[in-house]
Structures are given as structure tokens and as C-alpha cells.
Design an enzyme around this catalytic site. Structure first.
Site, short mmCIF file in Angstrom:
data_model
loop_
_atom_site.label_atom_id
_atom_site.label_comp_id
_atom_site.label_asym_id
_atom_site.label_seq_id
_atom_site.Cartn_x
_atom_site.Cartn_y
_atom_site.Cartn_z
N CYS A 80 5.45 -0.04 -8.93
CA CYS A 80 4.68 0.59 -7.86
C CYS A 80 5.46 0.79 -6.56
O CYS A 80 5.09 1.62 -5.75
CB CYS A 80 3.42 -0.24 -7.59
SG CYS A 80 2.47 -0.59 -9.08
N HIS A 199 1.32 4.21 -2.34
CA HIS A 199 1.11 4.02 -3.78
C HIS A 199 -0.39 4.00 -4.06
O HIS A 199 -1.16 3.31 -3.37
CB HIS A 199 1.74 2.72 -4.25
CG HIS A 199 1.24 2.25 -5.57
ND1 HIS A 199 1.35 3.01 -6.71
CD2 HIS A 199 0.60 1.09 -5.93
CE1 HIS A 199 0.80 2.35 -7.72
NE2 HIS A 199 0.34 1.18 -7.27
N ASN A 229 -3.94 5.36 -11.37
CA ASN A 229 -2.75 4.66 -10.89
C ASN A 229 -1.59 5.01 -11.82
O ASN A 229 -1.58 4.59 -12.98
CB ASN A 229 -3.01 3.15 -10.87
CG ASN A 229 -1.84 2.33 -10.37
OD1 ASN A 229 -0.69 2.72 -10.48
ND2 ASN A 229 -2.14 1.16 -9.85
#
Length: 284
Positions: A80, A199, A229
Site C-alpha cells: 500500500c 492510498h 482497495n
């Protein structure tokens, strides 16, 4: 899915690999910016879902793109926070002579998901990205990087196991580390940035961080509702999604904020010029 803020996600087919996504993105990018492939010095492949344990997937990408054997190629195992780290590494390499570098960031986390784990099964999407970095003396980049190995077990996937994530610990980590990070990157540049690309972890966390960091809605793009995500690809995917709708008509100072697995975090501050190219493509 109200809790995560995700309405759609994209998952690869069974035989599609992370490198396939990044190869398609790189071919599209190289064509549209009219780079001669012979002029590309190297590939940095950022992923936590490589094609194989070894060799590095960057070698397959180098061959598939038809780059010369003078091209360096290597993988970096980051998730991430990967994209700001990749920019930092590319910038460092340019201090030693590299002129043109491709940063390829992507993950296919869907292949690690336990479908019975409701904490992760609805959260992750697959994506790959390509960024072309050309040496320039005009654009000064600034970075803040950090890690805390006490979070080593909080997001993990062992070789034969599915992804496991301790959501409460990840949330506590983000709340403790990211607001001070934003304060530092803003103070180091003496003013706030025009845009903050975070992120895309989950909607609740993003909303909380936006309020905590006192960032205006119009400076804080979000697209987790469209893609989920996407780990290492989330920041570049957010940028392409945003700038396809909002054309750059002036130089913009932007901040890129990555955080997650490790625990690790990274912030990058840089300027974007109007001639930058952004596009999002979908594989059939």
C-alpha cells in the site's frame, strides 16, 4: 457495500497475472507518450503478488515489452505504500545516470482472498499501473518514508495461506502515523498541497483521515467505490481516474500518501505539469 464504500471491483481471470496488467498499462503508456523503447533504462516492478516466487516478474515484463538487454529490471515487495517508494527509488537511480525509468505498480490480491473472510473478501480489487519517469532538473521531489515492524503480522499472507488482516490494528496504525505525516509534508513545503492522493484503504478510514488532517473535500479525491482497495496500484489508479475528468491547466503541487502492510508509510511531494498523460484502460 456500505461499510467499505465499495460498489464495484475488478478481478483478474484465473490465468491472468499481475505482470499481465502492468504490461498492458506500459504498452499503452509508451505508445501514447511516444517513447522509443531503446531509450528506456530500467523497470521497477512494485508488487506483493508476483507471478512466481522466483525469478522476479520484472524480467518477464522486460522481455514482453521488447526492451533492450541494457535495461535493468527488478521487483520490490511493497504494497500500500509502494508507489511513493517507487518514485523515490527512481529518483535516486536518476542521480546515478538513469534517464528514463518505468515504474510498474500492481497487485492481484483477489487471488489471496478467503471468500469466507468478510473482513477482506469484499475489499480488494486487482489493478496494474505504469508510470514513465524522465530525468528533469526542474521538478524537485520530496519524500518522507518510514516503517514500524511491530505491524509485521497485522497484514500477512503466508505461502500456502490466504490473506489475513487485523483491521483494528491497521486502523490504529493509520490514525497514529498519517496525520503527523501530512503535517510534516505540508510544513516542509511551507504550504498545503493542491491535491492529496491517498492510498484507497477503505471509505471509513479515508473519511476519518480527511477530517483529522483538515483537508478540503475538493483536494481529496476518492475512488475506492469504483475499484476497491487495489494495494500498490491504488494511488496511480486514483490519479488517472481523477485527471481524466479534471484536466491539468496549470502546474499543481500534489502529495501522494501510501500506508499499510509492514507497517510502512510514505509521502511524496511533487509538481505535475499540464502535459502529463493520464488514462485508465480495462482488459477484456
Amino acid at each position: 457495500f456500505n461499510a467499505t464504500g465499495i460498489h464495484t471491483r475488478y478481478h483478474t481471470k484465473k490465468n491472468e497475472k499481475t505482470s499481465d496488467l502492468c504490461i498492458a498499462a506500459a504498452e499503452h503508456l509508451i505508445k501514447n507518450i511516444n517513447w522509443d523503447k531503446k531509450s528506456i533504462d530500467g523497470i521497477i516492478f512494485l508488487t506483493q503478488t508476483p507471478d512466481k516466487k522466483l525469478p522476479g516478474s520484472a524480467f518477464r515484463i522486460q522481455k514482453a515489452l521488447g526492451l533492450t538487454d541494457n535495461t535493468f529490471a527488478f521487483d520490490i515487495n511493497l504494497g500500500c505504500s509502494a508507489y511513493p517508494y517507487g518514485l523515490w527509488i527512481a529518483g535516486s537511480l536518476m542521480q546515478t545516470g538513469a534517464k528514463r525509468v518505468l515504474i510498474l505498480a500492481g497487485d492481484t490480491i483477489s487471488k489471496l482472498i478467503n471468500k469466507d473472510d468478510r473482513g477482506t473478501s469484499f475489499l480488494f480489487g486487482d489493478a496494474g499501473s505504469a508510470t514513465a519517469i524522465d530525468v528533469s532538473k526542474e521538478n524537485k521531489w520530496e519524500f518522507i518514508l518510514g516503517s514500524d515492524g511491530s505491524g509485521y503480522e497485522s497484514i500477512k499472507a503466508d505461502f500456502k495461506d490466504s490473506l489475513v488482516m487485523e483491521g483494528s490494528k491497521v486502523f490504529e496504525f493509520a490514525l497514529s502515523r498519517i496525520p503527523p505525516l501530512i503535517k510534516r509534508i505540508d510544513n516542509d513545503n511551507f504550504k498545503k498541497h493542491d491535491l492529496y492522493f491517498f492510498h484507497q484503504a477503505n471509505k471509513f478510514m479515508l473519511s476519518y483521515l480527511k477530517r483529522k488532517c483538515k483537508i478540503a473535500d475538493n483536494s481529496f479525491p476518492i475512488n475506492i467505490n469504483k475499484y476497491g482497495n487495489t494495494s500498490s496500484a491504488s494511488i496511480p489508479l486514483l490519479m488517472t481516474d481523477y485527471f481524466q475528468k479534471n484536466l491539468i491547466n496549470k502546474n499543481l503541487r500534489i502529495a501522494l500518501i501510501g500506508f499499510g502492510v509492514g507497517f510502512s508509510w510514505a509521502a511524496a511531494s511533487l509538481k505535475l505539469r499540464p502535459e502529463c498523460f493520464f488514462d485508465t484502460i480495462f482488459l477484456e
